[in-house]
Enzyme design. Structure first.
Site, PDB file in Angstrom:
ATOM      1  N   LYS A 102     -14.003   2.835   6.320  1.00 16.77           N
ATOM      2  CA  LYS A 102     -14.198   3.798   5.607  1.00 16.77           C
ATOM      3  C   LYS A 102     -16.221   3.723   5.324  1.00 16.77           C
ATOM      4  O   LYS A 102     -16.763   4.619   4.616  1.00 16.77           O
ATOM      5  CB  LYS A 102     -14.008   3.804   3.863  1.00 16.77           C
ATOM      6  CG  LYS A 102     -14.537   4.409   3.004  1.00 16.77           C
ATOM      7  CD  LYS A 102     -13.152   4.190   1.994  1.00 16.77           C
ATOM      8  CE  LYS A 102     -13.655   3.547   0.800  1.00 16.77           C
ATOM      9  NZ  LYS A 102     -15.268   3.441   0.364  1.00 16.77           N
ATOM     10  N   HIS A 124       1.049  -0.895   0.380  1.00 18.60           N
ATOM     11  CA  HIS A 124      -0.208   0.201   0.313  1.00 18.60           C
ATOM     12  C   HIS A 124       0.522   1.323  -0.225  1.00 18.60           C
ATOM     13  O   HIS A 124       1.223   1.550   1.291  1.00 18.60           O
ATOM     14  CB  HIS A 124      -1.125   0.087   0.963  1.00 18.60           C
ATOM     15  CG  HIS A 124      -1.779  -0.926   1.076  1.00 18.60           C
ATOM     16  ND1 HIS A 124      -2.686  -1.533  -0.104  1.00 18.60           N
ATOM     17  CD2 HIS A 124      -2.597  -1.956   2.083  1.00 18.60           C
ATOM     18  CE1 HIS A 124      -3.665  -2.238   0.438  1.00 18.60           C
ATOM     19  NE2 HIS A 124      -3.152  -2.867   1.258  1.00 18.60           N
TER      20      HIS A 124
END
Length: 915
Positions: A576, A144
């Site tokens: 999220k 990432h």
């Protein structure tokens, strides 16, 4: 007289700041230096003295910068942040050494503290031995891309850190001190003159090589060092353990080169290259270590005896006229030759300093380990035990830990991809199956039918879609890697967005296609790992695993994995999806229920925590996070992701890296042996937490997913568009070509909010939740309960501690300048007004529950860190906003774009855990 323990830190910061200032003056001229210094002084006055006039002067100066000045200011303050980080890391090392030199009691997070706590709790040496026999602790480096710094910049940082360390560890003569400062000056100049930004986008192999740099600098050397320290610590507690050698329970894993979820650039060929790069590094390390060891073990048969096994090894060595009576040296010469042959066999090229071409390659790493064991035993038997405890001990541990594969690579793919691939190959093999149209039970029945036979489904004579062809190639490459490097090279296959049993059985069918799952033998050579990510998937996880364990064919396969099942929990996407508070609570509840399900079925649970660097993605101190797990969730085994700039912060410095690895071991030991059977939280705590979560979820969803225009606000008020342009990784920022929050990856989502100093994913909804809770329970009674939860419940305390950190790093005044970038004034006022109000409410609620006067009162070290770094961070935010405004108004000069990207680097460095 009280010693000012932080004085050396301030002196280091002043020294590095002075050298950077001199560099700015020499490189850019006196006017630029004076401008940077004036901005720095204004910022320091404002931050440290809360001087409102200083803030006005700071903003006026920054707003008036000419285009050519903005980049210089952005670079200067970015490097100020970087240098401050280096000084702070060095101070942590300094303070740790001071405690050890003073003989202070072991600190929480050290293994010595954990072992003492275990004995104090009444545990015996046998309990600790059993723990290590069964333990598996694995930090996993991921691809990432929130690590925005180039490796060249990290190399400069390493050089500066080493020079600071030199000043600490020895008394320097005036001449040596001057030479050290001159070397520091050169290192700072090199840092200044090194390009901060990447000019091209990283490839996956670039990411692989960046990840390997941490093995080269830290893991290959520090992991053996850590094991030796653990063994010696245990021996100090119990002399019977003096000859103890622990199993290799601590391994650093990787996703880099194997994580295909949303990354089309991870192919079968890339996986092969990643494995080859890893093997090359491991073998080159062993070759160099064996050469060094051969130069050390020059023991002569005139003075020492040798075992028959050692003499047999020596017979394979390459003797010289001067080494005929040196069997250990000859044995190592033979080992070197076999290692060189292994390098050729695995990688198809010659290693540097190759041995004799006629040597036979090792069939596996265990054969190398056995040869080194022969040297070890001969030394022990013949009165040379002290020599066995030196470099040979560390090399033997390295081989046991890293093998020929270096790091186990996880292979991850989205469940939707597996579904499409299985549907296609089934339709070709069994026309009319209509797999995609089947319900869950129909799919399970069909997949079990396929898993009962060894007959393959895919044919080499059929032309499949590009997606299916690519996936089948990956699985075949995985099988080839198992045969070449051993099954430890690729031990885990992870299914993103798992929401049912069929997702796992689809992967099992594909593993069967490659021969990794063999139905007739009931054998499975890798772990099938579900990843539960969204709030809904977390809530369904226990029922999914219950259904899976009810399937006899699967549990038969599980027996070949020692009846151990790994489950991965996604912190980023659940946050999220539902916000910080709800994500944390649903993860906690899922763990409790998973523990119950696994116990009922007699299956050992291993949890893999998909944590990010930031609190908004499950980050925060690892020690507290592990100890805050519910009872039974840490059963001696744990894996967790290390992501983004946190990798460099934790592992770029070898000594800091070893300390962070030790923390993981200590926390896992304590969580397993001391608090492993901790009772469930009080019922009223659970009820209160559920109420808080429900209210926080409503508040978060109402803002992010139900507010008209929120997507527009987010894209205009943050640097998300500019982050998407940065060459910081091989993976796209969104899963699809849209601006929908649902499609945006959690990493850029969190990273963007951090850049504008709002950190919204790490706290939003908490204030509303507490207000609703107090309205229902009553102010006095409700607050008393929340304060009791904070004092008595590690999970709740850890959640609030992480939120405390996030809120301390936020700045609503700076965030308001980013909000001004939103062109629609009504939209801006409507949304930022809500955010500002919720921020104030959350801060007030947190302070009251934690009984603090100010944020981070309970964490003075972090409070000091923020005080030191924020004077260098604030100007970067102001410059970034101004450049964003100019850039988006059409002044798309390349220098402005570069300046924006430089400021992104600097802010990320200053915040440290923003991605």
């Amino acid at each position: 007289m009280t010693t000012d323990k932080d004085l050396p830190l301030r002196e280091d910061i002043r020294l590095l700041g002075r050298l950077l200032g001199d560099t700015v003056r020499d490189q850019l001229g006196a006017a630029s230096f004076e401008l940077v210094e004036r901005i720095r002084q204004h910022s320091v006055r404002f931050r440290r003295d809360d001087d409102a006039s200083a803030r006005r002067e700071l903003e006026a100066t920054l707003d008036a910068l000419a285009r050519d000045q903005t980049n210089a200011v952005a670079r200067a303050f970015s490097f100020f942040s970087i240098l401050s980080n280096i000084a702070e890391d060095q101070h942590h090392i300094r303070r740790s050494r001071a405690h050890l030199l003073a003989g202070s009691p072991p600190k929480a997070g050290s293994l010595a503290h954990a072992v003492e706590a275990a004995f104090a709790a009444g545990l015996q040496a046998a309990d600790l031995a059993a723990f290590f026999d069964d333990a598996l602790i694995s930090p996993v480096l991921t691809a990432h891309p929130t690590e925005v710094h180039r490796k060249s910049i990290l190399n400069c940082q390493t050089a500066i850190a080493q020079l600071l360390d030199q000043r600490d560890r020895m008394a320097l003569t005036p001449e040596e001190a001057a030479a050290n400062e001159e070397a520091l000056r050169r290192a700072v100049l090199t840092l200044w003159q090194t390009r901060m930004l990447r000019t091209t986008k990283l490839s996956v192999i670039d990411e692989v090589n960046n990840g390997l740099s941490y093995f080269e600098s830290t893991f290959l050397r520090e992991l053996p060092h850590l094991y030796a320290g653990i063994e010696d610590s245990l021996a100090a507690h119990d002399g019977a353990w003096a000859a103890l050698e622990l199993p290799s329970f601590l391994a650093v894993g990787s996703w880099i080169g194997g994580d295909r979820d949303g990354n089309p650039f991870v192919t079968a060929e890339v996986l092969k290259q990643a494995l080859a790069h890893q093997a090359a590094l491991a073998l080159e390390f062993y070759l160099a270590e064996v050469r060094t060891l051969a130069s050390q073990l020059t023991l002569s048969l005139m003075h020492v005896s040798a075992s028959d096994a050692l003499l047999s090894l020596a017979a394979a060595g390459e003797a010289t006229p001067h080494s005929g009576d040196e069997p250990y040296r000859l044995a190592l010469s033979g080992i070197h030759g076999r290692l060189a042959a292994t390098y050729r066999a695995l990688l198809g090229r010659e290693p540097v300093g190759a041995g004799r071409a006629a040597s036979q390659a090792y069939g596996c790493a265990q054969e190398l380990a056995d040869d080194l064991e022969g040297i070890h035993r001969s030394l022990l038997t013949n009165g040379s035990a002290a020599l066995a405890r030196g470099q040979l001990r560390r090399l033997r541990r390295a081989v046991a830990t890293f093998g020929f594969h270096l790091a186990p690579i996880d292979l991850r793919q989205n469940s939707e991809v597996f579904e499409r691939v299985v549907a296609e190959i089934l339709e070709v093999a069994r026309p009319g199956t209509g797999y995609a149209a089947l319900d869950e039970e129909g799919r399970i029945a069909l997949l079990l039918e396929e898993l009962a036979t060894a007959r393959p489904l895919a044919s080499p004579f059929v032309h499949y879609s590009e997606e299916t062809t690519g996936e089948l190639a990956i699985f075949r490459a995985a099988r080839a890697a198992h045969l070449r490097y051993g099954v430890a090279a690729l031990p885990n296959f992870i299914i993103s967005k798992t929401d049912g049993v069929s997702d796992m059985l689809e992967l099992a069918v594909l593993l069967k296609e490659a021969g990794i799952l063999r139905p007739l033998e009931g054998a499975l050579d890798a772990n099938v790992v579900p990843l539960f990510e969204t709030i809904g998937d977390l809530q369904a996880a226990p029922a999914t695993m219950e259904r899976l364990f009810s399937l006899a064919p699967y549990t038969r396969l599980l027996a070949s994995r020692g009846r151990t099942q790994e489950v991965m929990l996604g912190y980023s996407d659940s946050n999220k999806d539902g916000g910080f508070l709800t994500s944390g609570w649903e993860l906690y509840k899922a763990e409790i229920e998973l523990v119950k399900v696994f116990r009922e079925h007699g299956v050992k649970l291993r949890l893999f925590h998909g944590r990010g660097g930031s609190v908004g993605r499950g980050g925060g101190p690892s020690y507290q996070a592990i100890l805050a797990q519910p009872g039974g969730a840490v059963q001696g085994q744990i894996r967790l992701t290390e992501q983004g700039e946190v990798i460099a912060a934790k592992y770029a410095n070898p000594e800091v890296g070893r300390r962070n690895l030790e923390v993981l071991v200590a926390a896992t030991l304590e969580a397993t042996l001391i608090s492993g059977d901790a009772p469930a939280p009080r019922g009223e705590f659970i009820e209160a937490m559920q109420g808080l979560s429900d209210a926080a979820f409503r508040a978060y969803r109402a803002l992010v997913y139900e507010t008209q225009g929120f997507e527009k606000y987010f894209w205009e008020s943050t640097v998300i568009s500019e982050i998407a342009e940065l060459n910081i990784g091989s993976r796209p920022a969104s899963r699809k070509k849209s601006q929908a929050i649902e499609d945006l990856r959690a990493i850029p989502w969190v990273f963007s909010w951090a850049q504008c100093r709002l950190m919204l994913p790490g706290w939003y909804g908490f204030g509303a939740a507490v207000e609703a809770f107090l309205a229902e329970r009553g102010e006095a009674e409700g607050m008393a309960l929340l304060q009791a939860m904070h004092r008595q419940w590690p999970f709740f305390a850890t959640q609030l501690s992480n939120m405390d950190m996030v809120l301390a790093k936020s700045d609503i005044a700076i965030a308001s300048r980013y909000a001004a970038l939103v062109k629609d004034e009504r939209l801006r006022e409507a949304i930022f007004g809500r955010i500002r109000a919720e921020h104030a409410s959350s801060v007030a609620a947190l302070l009251k529950i934690t009984e603090q006067a100010e944020l981070l009162d309970a964490n003075p070290l972090l409070k000091r860190s923020i005080r030191n770094r924020f004077p260098y961070l604030d100007p970067l935010n102001h410059v970034q906003v101004e450049m964003l405004h100019r850039y988006r108004e059409g002044h798309q000069d390349e220098r402005i774009r570069q300046g924006i990207h430089i400021s992104i680097n600097g802010i990320a460095a200053g915040l440290r855990n923003s991605g």
